[in-house]
Scaffold this motif. Structure first.
Motif, PDB file in Angstrom:
ATOM      1  N   VAL A   1     -10.462   3.257 -20.387  1.00 58.28           N
ATOM      2  CA  VAL A   1      -9.710   2.461 -19.426  1.00 58.28           C
ATOM      3  C   VAL A   1      -8.910   3.409 -18.538  1.00 58.28           C
ATOM      4  O   VAL A   1      -8.337   4.394 -19.007  1.00 58.28           O
ATOM      5  N   VAL A   2      -8.891   3.099 -17.249  1.00 64.45           N
ATOM      6  CA  VAL A   2      -8.222   3.936 -16.259  1.00 64.45           C
ATOM      7  C   VAL A   2      -7.298   3.058 -15.432  1.00 64.45           C
ATOM      8  O   VAL A   2      -7.721   2.010 -14.912  1.00 64.45           O
ATOM      9  N   GLY A   3      -6.039   3.450 -15.309  1.00 69.57           N
ATOM     10  CA  GLY A   3      -5.089   2.727 -14.481  1.00 69.57           C
ATOM     11  C   GLY A   3      -5.077   3.284 -13.070  1.00 69.57           C
ATOM     12  O   GLY A   3      -5.071   4.501 -12.871  1.00 69.57           O
ATOM     13  N   LEU A   4      -5.077   2.379 -12.086  1.00 69.98           N
ATOM     14  CA  LEU A   4      -5.000   2.785 -10.696  1.00 69.98           C
ATOM     15  C   LEU A   4      -3.678   2.323 -10.093  1.00 69.98           C
ATOM     16  O   LEU A   4      -3.291   1.159 -10.244  1.00 69.98           O
ATOM     17  N   LEU A   5      -3.021   3.256  -9.407  1.00 64.61           N
ATOM     18  CA  LEU A   5      -1.735   2.950  -8.792  1.00 64.61           C
ATOM     19  C   LEU A   5      -1.895   2.056  -7.570  1.00 64.61           C
ATOM     20  O   LEU A   5      -1.031   1.235  -7.273  1.00 64.61           O
ATOM     21  N   GLY A   6      -3.000   2.214  -6.856  1.00 61.23           N
ATOM     22  CA  GLY A   6      -3.238   1.407  -5.671  1.00 61.23           C
ATOM     23  C   GLY A   6      -2.663   2.046  -4.425  1.00 61.23           C
ATOM     24  O   GLY A   6      -1.472   1.969  -4.165  1.00 61.23           O
ATOM     25  N   ILE A   7      -3.511   2.733  -3.684  1.00 61.20           N
ATOM     26  CA  ILE A   7      -3.095   3.372  -2.442  1.00 61.20           C
ATOM     27  C   ILE A   7      -4.083   2.957  -1.366  1.00 61.20           C
ATOM     28  O   ILE A   7      -5.253   3.363  -1.408  1.00 61.20           O
ATOM     29  N   GLY A   8      -3.665   2.136  -0.427  1.00 60.16           N
ATOM     30  CA  GLY A   8      -4.528   1.712   0.655  1.00 60.16           C
ATOM     31  C   GLY A   8      -4.282   2.547   1.902  1.00 60.16           C
ATOM     32  O   GLY A   8      -3.141   2.755   2.305  1.00 60.16           O
ATOM     33  N   PHE A   9      -5.354   3.049   2.514  1.00 61.18           N
ATOM     34  CA  PHE A   9      -5.199   3.852   3.715  1.00 61.18           C
ATOM     35  C   PHE A   9      -6.451   3.702   4.568  1.00 61.18           C
ATOM     36  O   PHE A   9      -7.568   3.764   4.052  1.00 61.18           O
ATOM     37  N   GLY A  10      -6.256   3.481   5.869  1.00 55.16           N
ATOM     38  CA  GLY A  10      -7.382   3.418   6.783  1.00 55.16           C
ATOM     39  C   GLY A  10      -8.375   2.329   6.453  1.00 55.16           C
ATOM     40  O   GLY A  10      -9.584   2.509   6.618  1.00 55.16           O
ATOM     41  N   GLY A  11      -7.886   1.198   5.939  1.00 56.70           N
ATOM     42  CA  GLY A  11      -8.767   0.094   5.597  1.00 56.70           C
ATOM     43  C   GLY A  11      -9.258   0.091   4.168  1.00 56.70           C
ATOM     44  O   GLY A  11      -9.952  -0.832   3.748  1.00 56.70           O
ATOM     45  N   THR A  12      -8.890   1.119   3.379  1.00 58.47           N
ATOM     46  CA  THR A  12      -9.280   1.149   1.973  1.00 58.47           C
ATOM     47  C   THR A  12      -8.548   0.051   1.207  1.00 58.47           C
ATOM     48  O   THR A  12      -7.334  -0.083   1.347  1.00 58.47           O
ATOM     49  N   PRO A  13      -9.222  -0.755   0.390  1.00 52.43           N
ATOM     50  CA  PRO A  13      -8.519  -1.735  -0.438  1.00 52.43           C
ATOM     51  C   PRO A  13      -7.498  -1.054  -1.335  1.00 52.43           C
ATOM     52  O   PRO A  13      -7.741   0.050  -1.838  1.00 52.43           O
ATOM     53  N   VAL A  14      -6.338  -1.701  -1.515  1.00 51.64           N
ATOM     54  CA  VAL A  14      -5.272  -1.072  -2.305  1.00 51.64           C
ATOM     55  C   VAL A  14      -5.731  -0.796  -3.726  1.00 51.64           C
ATOM     56  O   VAL A  14      -5.563   0.302  -4.250  1.00 51.64           O
ATOM     57  N   GLY A  15      -6.283  -1.786  -4.423  1.00 47.66           N
ATOM     58  CA  GLY A  15      -6.938  -1.544  -5.701  1.00 47.66           C
ATOM     59  C   GLY A  15      -6.033  -1.291  -6.882  1.00 47.66           C
ATOM     60  O   GLY A  15      -6.335  -0.448  -7.729  1.00 47.66           O
ATOM     61  N   GLN A  16      -4.898  -1.993  -6.991  1.00 48.93           N
ATOM     62  CA  GLN A  16      -4.074  -1.881  -8.199  1.00 48.93           C
ATOM     63  C   GLN A  16      -4.776  -2.615  -9.328  1.00 48.93           C
ATOM     64  O   GLN A  16      -4.870  -3.839  -9.318  1.00 48.93           O
TER      65      GLN A  16
END
Length: 442
Positions: free
Chosen positions: A372-387
């Protein structure tokens, strides 16, 4: 000194629940995946656990990491406050504070927080019952212009105090001044996860501090994974090349904030932040090069802002991640053909991969043995934030990924900073927003 008790307990009735009916693979989206992450299959799991969650601590300030004793005692860090312990009763004792932090029986004046730096990782010695040792990674201004240190502490019998601070590593770079980079303030790219491996050695992950010379340097400890004993000495078998600091296990990294160990093979596997592209999961080999080298005037690049090419080209502008990756690769196999290859690269996106853990125990059903991997969520240039928390079926050799699914969360999403499986078999999740959740499979 008398123990200080904080009031962070949450009633047991505050939990929420959700049932997992069907998991879908994380979509590839519009960004073309590289060969290392292409065409992951989307298969339904035969035995999917239902999940419930409970918030075990709340109202924390930037919680960062946690480590358990077998009875459920949980040590945890808050980046700008310090080290505390949650007892099995639910009561909390503050142990070691940062600077002049109030409410701690002991506050160390040299410890400070700035940006990503502060009190980060925590680990419990495998022989804790005999030596009472725990370890923390923290920024310190004891020497100019500041360093990150791994400190060994002794915990007293009733878990109310720590003593006998010993800085077993005192020369991990810290970024003291702002530079012209995204997230370019002091303390950036600070690494900070520490974990004992099944081999009994302590692994320490460090960041490149926005200093282009650091990752490939044989002597500077930034952009590295260190492997040391409990006194800070180099572990046997590090295979550091001639001229390298013998504590270095792997080098050429950007900013690792996750390390875990395959439950069958014991191989160390790291999760690493990408630079507007290509978060990575990589299985480590002793002496290996991660292939990150953001120096200017090499690999077809010219000058870069403040001498660091890590976000180029057009570092503050939206740009197709694949184009950016071709210019400034996360793993530069042309320059370093023997670099360790990632098993996964987040479909070419950068969303802030942080902590990682393997799930063990048959209570996890078909997720047993998955990462399992936790993602902080960083959206840039149209990238989905993804938390989110991703569940990754990684091959036994760590060289490829069979499947990736997203965990439907039994609580709200957040910036998932740390994931640790507790001795009760549940998954504990730290979020930057100030909570520690317990996720229970049923």
């Amino acid at each position: 000194m008398a123990a200080t008790t904080a009031s962070h307990r949450i009633p047991s009735g505050s939990g929420t629940s959700i049932c997992l009916h069907r998991l879908k693979a994380w979509p590839l989206g519009a960004i073309a995946a590289t060969a290392l992450a292409a065409a992951l299959p989307s298969t339904a799991l035969a035995e999917e656990p239902s999940l419930t969650s409970e918030t075990v601590l709340t109202d924390l300030q930037d919680p960062w990491d946690m480590a358990f004793l077998p009875d459920g005692t949980m040590f945890y860090t808050e980046k700008c406050r310090g080290l505390s312990v949650r007892l099995p009763s639910g009561d909390v004792n503050a142990l070691l504070g940062m600077g002049d932090t109030d409410g701690f029986p002991d506050a160390q004046e040299d410890l400070f927080c700035e940006g990503q730096a502060g009190m980060n990782g925590v680990a419990v010695d495998p022989d804790f019952d005999e030596n009472r040792y725990i370890y923390v990674y923290s920024a310190s201004d004891m020497t100019e212009p500041g360093t990150n240190r791994v400190m060994r502490l002794v915990v007293n019998d009733d878990l109310s105090e720590v003593s006998d601070r010993t800085d077993i590593v005192d020369d991990i770079p810290y970024k003291p001044e702002a530079t012209d980079q995204p997230f370019g303030g002091p303390g950036a790219h600070n690494g900070g996860r520490i974990r004992f491996g099944p081999d009994g050695y302590l692994y320490v992950t460090t960041g490149d501090t926005h200093n282009a010379e650091v990752p490939q340097s044989p002597t500077l400890l930034g952009g590295k994974v260190l492997r040391i004993d409990r006194d800070g000495e180099a572990a046997d078998g590090n295979e550091a090349a001639k001229g390298f600091d013998p504590r270095i296990y792997t080098y050429g990294h950007r900013n690792i904030q996750g390390i875990t160990f395959h439950p069958e093979t014991g191989q160390p596997i790291v999760t690493e932040h990408g630079p507007w592209h290509s978060d990575e999961i990589t299985a480590l080999v002793a002496g290996g090069n991660g292939g990150w080298d953001p120096r200017p005037n090499m690999a077809g690049r010219g000058d870069c802002p403040d001498g660091y090419c890590g976000y180029e080209p057009e570092q503050m502008e939206a740009l197709d991640p694949a184009e950016r990756a071709a210019y400034m690769p996360m793993t530069d196999t042309e320059t370093y053909p023997d670099a360790m290859l990632p098993a996964w690269n987040n479909n070419g996106l950068s969303q802030g991969t942080s902590s990682a853990e393997f799930l063990t125990g048959d209570q996890w059903g078909d997720w047993e043995g998955r990462m399992v991997v936790g993602l902080l969520g960083i959206g840039f240039g149209g990238t989905p934030v993804g938390q989110r928390i991703d569940i990754i079926d990684i091959a036994e050799d760590g060289q490829s990924v069979n499947d990736v699914t997203e965990m439907p969360l039994p609580m709200g999403s957040g910036r998932f900073r740390s994931l640790v499986q507790g001795p009760d078999g549940d998954l504990y999740a730290v979020v930057d927003e100030g909570d520690i959740h317990r996720i229970t499979p049923e």
